[in-house]
Design a protein around this motif. Structure first.
Motif, PDB file in Angstrom:
ATOM      1  N   MET A  18      48.455  46.089  34.061  1.00 38.32           N
ATOM      2  CA  MET A  18      48.474  45.638  35.466  1.00 38.32           C
ATOM      3  C   MET A  18      47.215  44.864  35.734  1.00 38.32           C
ATOM      4  SD  MET A  18      47.397  48.832  37.732  1.00 38.32           S
ATOM      5  CE  MET A  18      45.803  49.516  37.528  1.00 38.32           C
ATOM      6  N   TRP A  38      54.119  42.440  37.133  1.00 37.68           N
ATOM      7  CA  TRP A  38      53.299  43.524  37.651  1.00 37.68           C
ATOM      8  C   TRP A  38      53.896  44.838  37.213  1.00 37.68           C
ATOM      9  CZ3 TRP A  38      54.370  47.421  41.285  1.00 37.68           C
ATOM     10  CH2 TRP A  38      53.241  48.120  41.735  1.00 37.68           C
ATOM     11  N   ILE A  45      43.246  56.626  40.933  1.00 36.11           N
ATOM     12  CA  ILE A  45      43.216  55.763  42.122  1.00 36.11           C
ATOM     13  C   ILE A  45      43.211  56.612  43.385  1.00 36.11           C
ATOM     14  CG2 ILE A  45      44.573  54.126  43.471  1.00 36.11           C
ATOM     15  CD1 ILE A  45      45.547  52.942  40.822  1.00 36.11           C
ATOM     16  N   ARG A  90      40.364  56.769  46.101  1.00 40.16           N
ATOM     17  CA  ARG A  90      40.664  56.360  47.475  1.00 40.16           C
ATOM     18  C   ARG A  90      40.252  57.442  48.461  1.00 40.16           C
ATOM     19  NH1 ARG A  90      46.477  53.832  49.059  1.00 40.16           N
ATOM     20  NH2 ARG A  90      45.962  52.227  47.595  1.00 40.16           N
ATOM     21  N   GLN A 126      36.557  57.316  48.841  1.00 33.56           N
ATOM     22  CA  GLN A 126      36.186  56.164  49.661  1.00 33.56           C
ATOM     23  C   GLN A 126      36.485  56.421  51.129  1.00 33.56           C
ATOM     24  OE1 GLN A 126      34.698  53.388  49.115  1.00 33.56           O
ATOM     25  NE2 GLN A 126      34.550  53.437  46.911  1.00 33.56           N
ATOM     26  N   SER A 154      33.755  56.238  54.033  1.00 29.62           N
ATOM     27  CA  SER A 154      33.839  55.268  55.136  1.00 29.62           C
ATOM     28  C   SER A 154      33.962  55.972  56.482  1.00 29.62           C
ATOM     29  CB  SER A 154      34.990  54.296  54.938  1.00 29.62           C
ATOM     30  OG  SER A 154      36.147  54.970  54.631  1.00 29.62           O
ATOM     31  N   GLY A 169      31.402  55.295  59.424  1.00 29.49           N
ATOM     32  CA  GLY A 169      31.824  54.902  60.764  1.00 29.49           C
ATOM     33  C   GLY A 169      31.190  55.776  61.825  1.00 29.49           C
ATOM     34  N   ILE A 208      26.757  51.367  50.329  1.00 29.28           N
ATOM     35  CA  ILE A 208      25.904  50.627  51.251  1.00 29.28           C
ATOM     36  C   ILE A 208      25.003  51.595  52.015  1.00 29.28           C
ATOM     37  CG2 ILE A 208      25.961  49.183  53.310  1.00 29.28           C
ATOM     38  CD1 ILE A 208      28.581  48.071  52.174  1.00 29.28           C
ATOM     39  N   GLN A 244      33.928  46.135  45.901  1.00 28.41           N
ATOM     40  CA  GLN A 244      33.524  47.430  46.471  1.00 28.41           C
ATOM     41  C   GLN A 244      32.781  47.310  47.791  1.00 28.41           C
ATOM     42  OE1 GLN A 244      35.276  49.321  44.791  1.00 28.41           O
ATOM     43  NE2 GLN A 244      34.742  51.078  46.003  1.00 28.41           N
ATOM     44  N   LEU A 262      34.178  48.641  51.427  1.00 22.60           N
ATOM     45  CA  LEU A 262      33.495  49.746  52.102  1.00 22.60           C
ATOM     46  C   LEU A 262      33.086  49.346  53.516  1.00 22.60           C
ATOM     47  CD1 LEU A 262      32.618  52.580  51.653  1.00 22.60           C
ATOM     48  CD2 LEU A 262      30.504  51.778  50.655  1.00 22.60           C
ATOM     49  N   SER A 266      36.184  49.314  55.655  1.00 23.57           N
ATOM     50  CA  SER A 266      36.657  50.682  55.910  1.00 23.57           C
ATOM     51  C   SER A 266      35.761  51.392  56.907  1.00 23.57           C
ATOM     52  CB  SER A 266      36.685  51.488  54.613  1.00 23.57           C
ATOM     53  OG  SER A 266      37.429  50.827  53.645  1.00 23.57           O
ATOM     54  N   ALA A 314      36.907  52.773  60.438  1.00 23.05           N
ATOM     55  CA  ALA A 314      36.732  54.175  60.831  1.00 23.05           C
ATOM     56  C   ALA A 314      36.035  54.260  62.190  1.00 23.05           C
ATOM     57  CB  ALA A 314      35.919  54.924  59.771  1.00 23.05           C
ATOM     58  N   SER A 343      42.228  47.396  50.292  1.00 25.64           N
ATOM     59  CA  SER A 343      42.314  48.597  49.451  1.00 25.64           C
ATOM     60  C   SER A 343      43.546  48.542  48.555  1.00 25.64           C
ATOM     61  CB  SER A 343      42.269  49.864  50.299  1.00 25.64           C
ATOM     62  OG  SER A 343      43.501  50.135  50.869  1.00 25.64           O
ATOM     63  N   GLU A 344      44.626  47.884  49.004  1.00 26.47           N
ATOM     64  CA  GLU A 344      45.780  47.684  48.121  1.00 26.47           C
ATOM     65  C   GLU A 344      45.388  46.807  46.937  1.00 26.47           C
ATOM     66  OE1 GLU A 344      48.806  48.896  48.100  1.00 26.47           O
ATOM     67  OE2 GLU A 344      48.547  50.027  49.943  1.00 26.47           O
ATOM     68  N   SER A 369      43.280  48.887  44.511  1.00 27.70           N
ATOM     69  CA  SER A 369      44.084  49.834  43.721  1.00 27.70           C
ATOM     70  C   SER A 369      44.883  49.099  42.679  1.00 27.70           C
ATOM     71  CB  SER A 369      45.079  50.596  44.580  1.00 27.70           C
ATOM     72  OG  SER A 369      44.687  50.691  45.870  1.00 27.70           O
ATOM     73  N   CYS A 370      45.295  47.876  43.037  1.00 29.24           N
ATOM     74  CA  CYS A 370      46.113  47.117  42.110  1.00 29.24           C
ATOM     75  C   CYS A 370      45.307  46.662  40.908  1.00 29.24           C
ATOM     76  CB  CYS A 370      46.660  45.917  42.876  1.00 29.24           C
ATOM     77  SG  CYS A 370      47.910  45.056  42.007  1.00 29.24           S
ATOM     78  N   CYS A 371      44.086  46.207  41.155  1.00 29.45           N
ATOM     79  CA  CYS A 371      43.327  45.593  40.080  1.00 29.45           C
ATOM     80  C   CYS A 371      42.383  46.554  39.401  1.00 29.45           C
ATOM     81  CB  CYS A 371      42.505  44.434  40.629  1.00 29.45           C
ATOM     82  SG  CYS A 371      43.526  43.299  41.527  1.00 29.45           S
ATOM     83  N   LEU A 420      43.112  34.932  43.620  1.00 22.82           N
ATOM     84  CA  LEU A 420      43.837  35.713  44.622  1.00 22.82           C
ATOM     85  C   LEU A 420      43.619  35.141  46.012  1.00 22.82           C
ATOM     86  CD1 LEU A 420      45.631  38.103  45.166  1.00 22.82           C
ATOM     87  CD2 LEU A 420      43.628  39.566  45.266  1.00 22.82           C
ATOM     88  N   ARG A 435      45.835  32.251  46.449  1.00 21.28           N
ATOM     89  CA  ARG A 435      47.241  32.641  46.660  1.00 21.28           C
ATOM     90  C   ARG A 435      47.475  33.190  48.055  1.00 21.28           C
ATOM     91  NH1 ARG A 435      48.276  36.122  41.394  1.00 21.28           N
ATOM     92  NH2 ARG A 435      50.244  36.588  42.348  1.00 21.28           N
ATOM     93  N   GLN A 455      53.416  39.094  44.033  1.00 23.61           N
ATOM     94  CA  GLN A 455      52.223  39.939  44.140  1.00 23.61           C
ATOM     95  C   GLN A 455      51.735  40.012  45.571  1.00 23.61           C
ATOM     96  OE1 GLN A 455      50.297  40.766  40.986  1.00 23.61           O
ATOM     97  NE2 GLN A 455      49.472  42.350  42.281  1.00 23.61           N
ATOM     98  N   ARG A 499      54.090  41.928  47.785  1.00 24.24           N
ATOM     99  CA  ARG A 499      53.992  43.385  47.647  1.00 24.24           C
ATOM    100  C   ARG A 499      52.753  43.917  48.357  1.00 24.24           C
ATOM    101  NH1 ARG A 499      56.893  43.560  42.747  1.00 24.24           N
ATOM    102  NH2 ARG A 499      55.266  42.263  41.856  1.00 24.24           N
ATOM    103  N   ARG A 522      52.915  46.402  51.708  1.00 26.42           N
ATOM    104  CA  ARG A 522      52.358  47.765  51.785  1.00 26.42           C
ATOM    105  C   ARG A 522      51.260  47.837  52.840  1.00 26.42           C
ATOM    106  NH1 ARG A 522      52.895  48.372  45.894  1.00 26.42           N
ATOM    107  NH2 ARG A 522      50.714  47.851  45.666  1.00 26.42           N
TER     108      ARG A 522
END
Lengths: 214, 519
Positions: free
Chosen positions: A1, A12, A23, A27, A30, A34, A38, A58, B12, B16, B19, B23, B95-96, B99-101, B113, B116, B429, B432, B436
């Protein structure tokens, strides 16, 4: 992948179960970081343009200009969680695992916890604290005792050594005394110390029973 | 090139940052969201649930954070709302991707990417929305919608913007304001007028509960009359351009360079029967005494823009003394301890002013910006429609053509289903990832009742496959606004992906934008 292949005609592939677990765990971590960040941002902390050298998170800076890394200083790191020297739960989990390993299996279906050296979220330690294991408790005499006042010890078939009996009685007496003190205690410090004493008494009783049983 | 202070390039840090910002604002998201209470060292207090205000109050030095806040600000200037949804979508999209990469990430991947994403944004997004959302929305509308479309739109907007409580007061208020201006005609033109002049068509009164808000007839001038008398059904209003000078000719024996000669004013008042004087400047005391003696209403120190609007609506004509307009009536409004002057122009009988009350500056400011946003939202429903044929009922027409959808996640669910279906043959790609990511918005809206979210999803699936159709009611939202939000999120994500290096320079910061990053 991957997205680094020829991106016009690659397929894919969904991640495997193991990769999904990693993962997912990442997640969740993370998300925790986060969420904490926040909350701190809303409290007035400043988000800096620098990253922590240890974990690359960070950095935040409080009003006193002190830098703060959320994951290093607040979240238990993945490694420290399972280090018995740093975490009491991990220590209990290791003790329980050793006991389970030393007892005869007796054809019982082994629990999944027994074989794994390092439970992902300390489930083993947590369930160890919750109560005696259902199938294993029948194998040995009181295999796991919760750190609460232990009920009257179950006498095995063989005659116990008098020294062991008197030691057991002394420990039980101290346990009862500590329980009473705990019920009356109004101070947090004293309660914490009494709980430590009760835990120590339980451990001693367990060791005594092992000696009696062996 | 020498790089100083290189901070973790790759996905990353931006993930972060997004996110963390998400939050921070998530607790205020949706009709059931709360508010944030900020205090300053000076003792100032701010209570808000507006995403943009919260972001502006945070102290952010990280360049990615500043980039994101700028993108949110740009988006909110175009659309009237959506700052929290923006952060939700952006964080779930990133985050998708992560997780994908996972570990196989480098700057070349990121750049590809980003390209695209932009490609999808420019070429695929409109097609997806037209085929996957608009068509299904118009077939939903055929089932029949209970209730007024304007009311549905405003209710859907207000619930998300100020929460269920204040929305119960503000939604009917905005609807009534629109109805007064439109006078029963269901057109889009009154909305355009209100939107353009909203800052002059509302008055904020602090110190009263929000329930005292209302809609007043005519234009409210934000100051009280210096002299007020009741006058007949039709009055002539003289709008003075400047302060009055007693000398016979202006400029002679007079210290001010711009003034109106008093004899001209007297002549005008007599000839035209002007018994109301309005002035942007402060008039001398003897003018006030004259006005009281002759039963002439006088209001001074008024906002020049409001006077211009009054003259525009009243179709004023110029005279040597100033502009003269006709008014149906002049009134004095009393709101708590505050008194305000109001003039109803004769040629614009439908002109009304929104009176907004609030217990303090914070809640009042929130109500004002929410009402302004609701009007802007109504205006945007028709902005993208180039062929604005004057339909008898433009709102029903908007609903029937699939430009409006129920609030609560309908857009996201329809988009998700279409992107994953075999009818869509675009970039797999990106499709998808987006499919999600968009589910995070209704997921957060219904986080207190996950079963409700699943039922909603099943309901839309049934509707799409020709299931039983029945009339529906509830809040509405505009498909165009959602499209704008998606486009802004995709562009912001592409920007974040193309940041390769962060260079820290020791130079004074510009106030508008940080100069600390380069692509």
């Amino acid at each position: 992948m991957a997205l680094n292949a020829d991106d016009e005609d690659f397929e894919w592939e969904p991640p495997s179960d193991a990769e999904m677990k990693v993962i997912q765990a990442r997640r969740e971590r993370q998300d925790k970081i986060s969420k904490l960040m926040g909350d701190y941002l809303l409290k007035g902390y400043k988000m800096l343009g620098e990253c922590c050298e240890v974990c690359q998170t960070i950095l935040l800076q409080d009003k006193q200009k002190k830098n703060y890394c959320v994951s290093c200083q607040e979240l238990d790191s993945d490694v420290d969680k399972d280090n018995p020297a740093l975490n009491a739960q991990a220590a209990l989990s290791q003790v329980r695992e050793r006991q389970l390993a030393s007892q005869p299996a007796a054809g019982d279906p082994p629990l999944s916890i027994t074989g794994q050296p390092r439970p992902e979220h300390c489930e083993g330690a947590a369930s160890g604290l919750r109560g005696p294991l259902p199938p294993q408790a029948a194998v040995g005499p009181a295999a796991v005792a919760p750190p609460a006042p232990v009920p009257a010890p179950q006498c095995p078939a063989a005659a116990p050594h008098p020294a062991l009996l008197s030691a057991e009685e002394a420990v039980l007496h101290k346990l009862r005394w500590a329980t009473q003190e705990l019920q009356q205690s109004a101070s947090v410090e004293a309660s914490v110390q009494l709980c430590g004493l009760i835990r120590g008494c339980a451990d001693s009783l367990r060791s005594l029973k092992e000696l009696q049983g062996s | 090139p020498v790089q100083q202070g290189r901070c973790g390039v790759g996905m990353q840090p931006p993930l972060l940052v997004v996110s963390a910002l998400r939050a921070a604002v998530l607790r205020c998201f949706g009709p059931r969201g709360g508010s944030v209470f900020f205090t300053r060292d000076t003792g100032d207090v701010l209570v808000t649930r507006h995403g943009q205000k919260i972001l502006r109050s945070l102290q952010l030095e990280h360049p990615a954070a500043r980039l994101i806040v700028d993108c949110v600000h740009t988006h909110c200037q175009i659309a009237a709302d959506g700052s929290k949804s923006f952060l939700l979508l952006l964080s779930s999209l990133l985050s998708e991707m992560v997780s994908c990469c996972g570990a196989s990430w480098d700057s070349a991947t990121a750049r590809r990417l980003a390209q695209r994403l932009l490609q999808f944004c420019w070429t695929g997004l409109d097609d997806v929305i037209a085929r996957g959302v608009t068509q299904r929305a118009s077939s939903l509308a055929i089932c029949g919608y209970h209730g007024d479309v304007v009311e549905g739109l405003v209710r859907g907007y207000m619930a998300g913007r100020v929460g269920d409580g204040p929305a119960k007061v503000l939604s009917p208020l905005v609807c009534r304001f629109y109805q007064k201006w439109s006078g029963g005609v269901r057109g889009a033109e009154p909305v355009a007028v209100i939107h353009t002049h909203f800052s002059l068509l509302h008055t904020a009164v602090s110190g009263l509960p929000i329930g005292c808000s209302g809609v007043a007839e005519g234009l409210v001038l934000e100051r009280d009359w210096s002299a007020f008398f009741e006058h007949g059904p039709r009055v002539e209003v003289l709008v003075l351009a400047a302060s009055v000078c007693p000398a016979a000719e202006p400029g002679r024996g007079c210290v001010c360079d711009r003034c109106v000669a008093w004899p001209q004013v007297c002549v005008c008042a007599q000839q035209l029967g002007a018994c109301v004087l309005l002035s942007a400047a402060k008039q001398p005391d003897w003018v006030l005494q004259w006005a009281r003696r002759n039963r002439v209403c006088l209001a001074e120190c008024l906002d020049p823009e409001r006077l211009d609007l009054l003259c525009l609506l009243g179709q004023s004509r110029p005279t040597p003394a100033g502009r003269v307009a006709t008014a149906t009536s002049v009134r004095r409004l009393v709101l708590g301890g505050r008194r305000l002057a109001a003039v109803v122009p004769a040629h614009a009988p439908r002109a009304h002013t929104l009176l907004l009350c609030g217990p303090g500056p914070g809640p009042l400011d929130q109500s004002v910006s929410a009402c302004r946003g609701a009007v802007a939202m109504l205006h945007h429903v028709f902005e993208e429609d180039q062929s604005q044929s004057p339909a008898a009922d433009c709102w029903a027409e908007a609903l029937g053509s699939g430009r409006l959808l129920p609030v609560g996640g309908a857009f996201e669910l329809l988009l998700h289903d279409f992107l994953l279906s075999s009818d869509w043959t675009g970039d797999p790609q990106v499709s998808r990832l987006l499919a999600r990511a968009v589910l995070s918005v209704p997921g957060a809206l219904h986080s207190h009742k996950p079963r409700h979210f699943l039922q909603l999803h099943a309901h839309f699936l049934r509707q799409g496959s020709g299931g039983p159709s029945r009339p529906w009611s509830g809040g509405l939202e505009s498909v165009a606004a959602k499209r704008q939000l998606l486009s802004a999120v995709l562009q912001c994500a592409a920007k974040l992906l193309t940041v390769e290096t962060v260079l820290r320079v020791h130079a004074p910061l510009r106030t508008s934008r940080s100069d600390e990053e380069e692509d």
